[in-house]
Write an enzyme that holds these catalytic residues in place. Structure first.
Site, PDB file in Angstrom:
ATOM      1  CD1 TRP A  77      -2.561  -1.283   2.626  1.00 51.92           C
ATOM      2  CD2 TRP A  77      -2.467  -1.977   0.498  1.00 51.92           C
ATOM      3  NE1 TRP A  77      -3.457  -2.317   2.474  1.00 51.92           N
ATOM      4  CE2 TRP A  77      -3.418  -2.761   1.178  1.00 51.92           C
ATOM      5  CE3 TRP A  77      -2.242  -2.251  -0.856  1.00 51.92           C
ATOM      6  CZ2 TRP A  77      -4.142  -3.791   0.569  1.00 51.92           C
ATOM      7  CZ3 TRP A  77      -2.952  -3.278  -1.479  1.00 51.92           C
ATOM      8  CH2 TRP A  77      -3.890  -4.022  -0.777  1.00 51.92           C
TER       9      TRP A  77
ATOM     10  CG  ASN B 236      -6.899  -3.697  -2.516  1.00 51.17           C
ATOM     11  OD1 ASN B 236      -6.550  -4.659  -3.193  1.00 51.17           O
ATOM     12  ND2 ASN B 236      -7.526  -3.833  -1.352  1.00 51.17           N
ATOM     13  CD  GLU B 237      -9.729  -7.353  -3.821  1.00 52.18           C
ATOM     14  OE1 GLU B 237      -9.114  -8.425  -3.980  1.00 52.18           O
ATOM     15  OE2 GLU B 237     -10.625  -7.191  -2.965  1.00 52.18           O
TER      16      GLU B 237
ATOM     17  CE1 TYR C 265      -6.985 -14.058  -1.270  1.00 47.72           C
ATOM     18  CE2 TYR C 265      -7.859 -12.335  -2.707  1.00 47.72           C
ATOM     19  CZ  TYR C 265      -6.863 -12.811  -1.875  1.00 47.72           C
ATOM     20  OH  TYR C 265      -5.739 -12.058  -1.654  1.00 47.72           O
TER      21      TYR C 265
ATOM     22  CD  GLU D 279      -5.247  -8.940  -3.132  1.00 46.98           C
ATOM     23  OE1 GLU D 279      -6.034  -9.693  -2.505  1.00 46.98           O
ATOM     24  OE2 GLU D 279      -5.301  -7.696  -3.072  1.00 46.98           O
TER      25      GLU D 279
ATOM     26  CD1 TRP E   1      -3.735 -12.097   1.983  1.00 44.79           C
ATOM     27  CD2 TRP E   1      -3.357 -10.308   0.700  1.00 44.79           C
ATOM     28  NE1 TRP E   1      -4.001 -10.985   2.745  1.00 44.79           N
ATOM     29  CE2 TRP E   1      -3.778  -9.868   1.976  1.00 44.79           C
ATOM     30  CE3 TRP E   1      -3.055  -9.342  -0.278  1.00 44.79           C
ATOM     31  CZ2 TRP E   1      -3.928  -8.513   2.301  1.00 44.79           C
ATOM     32  CZ3 TRP E   1      -3.198  -8.011   0.044  1.00 44.79           C
ATOM     33  CH2 TRP E   1      -3.630  -7.604   1.315  1.00 44.79           C
TER      34      TRP E   1
END
Length: 425
Positions: free
Chosen positions: A79, A194-195, A272, A312, A352
């Site tokens: 980040w 981020n996303e 994920y 990720e 991740w």
């Protein structure tokens, strides 16, 4: 004489291409470094800036980079934001925490030392570390009428706050290295968010317009670095026939259309299955993952004609065993390697997330600690070595081609200087 000169030149070339301090660029479906395709195994470590700013913990930054290098990892994502709240990077719009910024300076300087290329993300979609919600709160405090956090993408005041943050980060002079971030080759790419998700507009148009505007703004300041949007990979209306491959929810993004924006240099993918398909069996999750990877890599190759980075992926040990997680890593790495060895669009993956010992407060179930997870560490190292062999193959090929061209030029010069008859008369 020709042979001796050629040997010297060849050794010089070998020394030159060993330096990984150039800017990463994009050419077709490849990332390029010093004229050769760049493939890398990598990791996420969102905690780096916060830890780097803490004098009692900053050695953890050096430790994780050292361990990463020992396992062949050469790319990391972290980040470049922390908005409002405790120990922020940005206290309020345009007001920055110098100690936290120096933590990020240190992260970049250590990454440079250990040969790790960085992907730096500019803001969070979620509430953690402030995110778009904090930007909206700031704008409301200035009298803006805002109905939803998704107005982050459309409100002119919020957008200006975000642009100001971009400019501040890109023009920051690193207090350790003295180099402006926009001129730092250790940084591989910027990530817009981020996303990013916009539930208020499932068509993907709001996100499309926002990425277009912000990508253009980044490029107006920094012409050195690659840029990606931070997308998870969900298919949208521009490829409705592919929406069957999504999990059963929509987030207002469009993998194809969003990544076709010219200023976006490469596509990203997250995965994920344990979060997206929580009630499914391990077998069903792996089946989903295989389809997810295959379709996106092919689309990057055939439709986008851009590189794709699996930015990720992971599996929580809170809900599964080490064997199940290792199977997921194997599945991801096999898909990336299969594409890379055939010259395809997949350029690497970043799991991740990587920890070093002594960071228990950051644990989320997805952490990989090499000393605690030896089987996973072996899988990661093996993938690093395989991708590095592909890189070396391209570098050797390029060196041979360069040497042959140099040899031919030198021979032509020699013949011209000797009258073309080889006698010297």
């Amino acid at each position: 004489m020709i042979k001796k000169w050629s040997l010297v030149f060849f050794i010089f070339l070998l020394i030159q291409v060993k330096a990984d301090d150039g800017f990463i660029t994009a050419k077709g479906v490849h990332l390029m470094l010093n004229g050769s395709p760049f493939y890398a195994n990598g990791f996420n470590a969102y905690w780096l800036m916060n830890t780097g700013a803490n004098p009692y913990l900053k050695d953890k930054v050096s430790s994780v980079f050292q361990q990463a290098k020992e396992h062949g990892l050469s790319m990391a994502r972290t980040w470049a934001f922390s908005d409002g709240g405790d120990s922020p990077l940005q206290y309020s719009p345009g007001s920055y925490n110098e100690q936290m910024f120096q933590g990020l300076d240190f992260v970049i300087s250590e990454a440079r030392k250990y040969g790790i290329k960085l992907v730096l993300s500019m803001v969070n979609n979620y509430d953690q570390f402030g995110g778009k919600k904090q930007y909206v709160i700031w704008a409301r405090g200035q009298g803006q009428s805002i109905s939803s956090d998704d107005d982050f993408f459309t409100n002119s005041v919020v957008k200006q706050y975000y642009k100001n943050h971009i400019k501040t980060v890109l023009t920051r002079i690193n207090t350790v290295t003295g180099v402006a971030y926009k001129d730092e080759p250790t940084i591989m790419a910027w990530e817009l968010m981020n996303e990013p998700r916009c539930y208020a507009d499932p068509s993907g148009k709001t996100i499309q317009d926002w990425i277009t505007e912000m990508a253009s703004y980044v490029k107006s300041i920094d012409g050195n670095h690659l840029l990606e949007a931070g997308l998870e990979g969900f298919y949208g209306p521009s490829s409705s026939e592919k929406q069957q491959y999504n999990p059963n929810f929509q987030v207002g993004t469009d993998f194809i259309a969003n990544n076709q924006i010219p200023s976006i240099d490469f596509a990203t993918l997250h995965s994920y299955p344990d979060q997206w398909l929580p009630s499914s069996s391990d077998e069903s999750q792996i089946s989903f993952l295989n389809n997810w990877l295959y379709n996106h890599i092919q689309d990057a190759q055939d439709i986008l004609r851009k590189p794709i980075l699996l930015a990720e992926f992971g599996k929580s040990l809170k809900t599964s065993g080490a064997n199940q997680r290792d199977q997921l890593f194997d599945t991801v790495y096999s898909a990336i390697y299969s594409s890379a060895r055939s010259g395809g669009a997949a350029v690497g993956g970043m799991f991740w997330q990587l920890f070093t010992e002594g960071l228990d407060s950051y644990r989320d179930g997805y952490e990989v600690i090499f000393s605690e997870n030896p089987s996973t560490a072996t899988i990661i190292t093996d993938q690093s070595q395989k991708l590095n062999r592909i890189r070396k193959m391209y570098v050797r090929l390029r060196n041979v081609q360069k040497w042959k061209r140099a040899r031919d030029i030198r021979r032509a010069q020699w013949w011209a200087g000797n009258g073309g008859n080889g006698t010297g008369n």
